[in-house]
Design a protein around this motif. Sequence first.
Motif, PDB file in Angstrom:
ATOM      1  N   GLN A  13       0.855  -1.181   0.000  1.00  0.00           N
ATOM      2  CA  GLN A  13       0.000   0.000   0.000  1.00  0.00           C
ATOM      3  C   GLN A  13       0.893   1.234   0.000  1.00  0.00           C
ATOM      4  O   GLN A  13       2.008   1.172   0.440  1.00  0.00           O
ATOM      5  CB  GLN A  13      -0.918   0.003   1.229  1.00  0.00           C
ATOM      6  CG  GLN A  13      -2.037  -0.978   1.142  1.00  0.00           C
ATOM      7  CD  GLN A  13      -3.099  -0.569   0.122  1.00  0.00           C
ATOM      8  OE1 GLN A  13      -2.875   0.217  -0.803  1.00  0.00           O
ATOM      9  NE2 GLN A  13      -4.276  -1.130   0.257  1.00  0.00           N
ATOM     10  N   PRO A  14       0.475   2.343  -0.528  1.00  0.00           N
ATOM     11  CA  PRO A  14      -0.835   2.637  -1.100  1.00  0.00           C
ATOM     12  C   PRO A  14      -0.962   2.248  -2.572  1.00  0.00           C
ATOM     13  O   PRO A  14      -1.984   2.507  -3.189  1.00  0.00           O
ATOM     14  CB  PRO A  14      -0.946   4.144  -0.945  1.00  0.00           C
ATOM     15  CG  PRO A  14       0.448   4.616  -1.161  1.00  0.00           C
ATOM     16  CD  PRO A  14       1.313   3.557  -0.493  1.00  0.00           C
ATOM     17  N   THR A  47       3.633  -1.095   3.886  1.00  0.00           N
ATOM     18  CA  THR A  47       3.349   0.195   3.264  1.00  0.00           C
ATOM     19  C   THR A  47       4.657   0.739   2.706  1.00  0.00           C
ATOM     20  O   THR A  47       5.682   0.701   3.372  1.00  0.00           O
ATOM     21  CB  THR A  47       2.790   1.188   4.302  1.00  0.00           C
ATOM     22  OG1 THR A  47       1.563   0.666   4.808  1.00  0.00           O
ATOM     23  CG2 THR A  47       2.545   2.546   3.691  1.00  0.00           C
ATOM     24  N   HIS A  49       6.520   3.727   2.223  1.00  0.00           N
ATOM     25  CA  HIS A  49       6.483   5.096   2.747  1.00  0.00           C
ATOM     26  C   HIS A  49       7.023   6.133   1.764  1.00  0.00           C
ATOM     27  O   HIS A  49       6.824   7.333   1.967  1.00  0.00           O
ATOM     28  CB  HIS A  49       7.209   5.163   4.085  1.00  0.00           C
ATOM     29  CG  HIS A  49       6.520   4.350   5.139  1.00  0.00           C
ATOM     30  ND1 HIS A  49       5.332   4.733   5.711  1.00  0.00           N
ATOM     31  CD2 HIS A  49       6.820   3.146   5.681  1.00  0.00           C
ATOM     32  CE1 HIS A  49       4.935   3.817   6.576  1.00  0.00           C
ATOM     33  NE2 HIS A  49       5.818   2.834   6.571  1.00  0.00           N
ATOM     34  N   VAL A  61      -2.784   8.256   0.520  1.00  0.00           N
ATOM     35  CA  VAL A  61      -1.962   7.983   1.698  1.00  0.00           C
ATOM     36  C   VAL A  61      -2.675   8.245   3.018  1.00  0.00           C
ATOM     37  O   VAL A  61      -2.285   7.691   4.042  1.00  0.00           O
ATOM     38  CB  VAL A  61      -0.606   8.734   1.659  1.00  0.00           C
ATOM     39  CG1 VAL A  61       0.227   8.237   0.496  1.00  0.00           C
ATOM     40  CG2 VAL A  61      -0.801  10.230   1.595  1.00  0.00           C
ATOM     41  N   GLN A  65      -6.493   1.944   4.062  1.00  0.00           N
ATOM     42  CA  GLN A  65      -5.861   1.083   3.078  1.00  0.00           C
ATOM     43  C   GLN A  65      -5.901  -0.356   3.573  1.00  0.00           C
ATOM     44  O   GLN A  65      -5.214  -0.704   4.518  1.00  0.00           O
ATOM     45  CB  GLN A  65      -4.422   1.519   2.839  1.00  0.00           C
ATOM     46  CG  GLN A  65      -4.319   2.913   2.292  1.00  0.00           C
ATOM     47  CD  GLN A  65      -2.893   3.393   2.221  1.00  0.00           C
ATOM     48  OE1 GLN A  65      -1.961   2.672   2.517  1.00  0.00           O
ATOM     49  NE2 GLN A  65      -2.737   4.639   1.837  1.00  0.00           N
ATOM     50  N   ALA A  67      -5.083  -4.108   4.186  1.00  0.00           N
ATOM     51  CA  ALA A  67      -3.844  -4.882   4.155  1.00  0.00           C
ATOM     52  C   ALA A  67      -4.202  -6.360   4.189  1.00  0.00           C
ATOM     53  O   ALA A  67      -5.233  -6.744   4.731  1.00  0.00           O
ATOM     54  CB  ALA A  67      -2.959  -4.529   5.346  1.00  0.00           C
TER      55      ALA A  67
END
Length: 141
Positions: A13-14, A47, A49, A61, A65, A67
């Motif tokens: 993610q994202p 994630t 970053h 962001v 989100q 997971a």
Amino acid sequence: MTTHSARALTVPQPWASCIAHGTKRVLNRPQPTDYRGPILIHAGHTTDHRAWNAPLARPFVRRPQPAAAIVSVAWLNDCHAYDGYCTLWSGRGLWHWRLTNVTPLPKPVPWSGTSDHLWLPPAPLLTNPRIVDALETTARA
């Protein structure tokens, strides 16, 4: 279309949400693939970053989100080396896996996932009604 031909890919993610609900239609990968066909987009446990600094990812962001879940189904229809002209999402020096017919799932399907390589989805995923519907929609589009 037969579901046994589908593959899955775990994406941090994202980026997984940018594919499912945004305009990201290129997966930037360090290696090419010969595979073409349906692909389940699995949001991984991690994630990336670096997305905080990516203007195209900023709308995602600060949103929830999912997971460890399948978030969409797409069609992987091309793979080519960086050429400088692909899309704004394209990463320099990487292979671009082009996605079309992205179908977001109305509700993510939880699944622990696997590595960041293409993997064969097990039968419980391929028989999940939300995934079956998305596979059919993606194949028809």
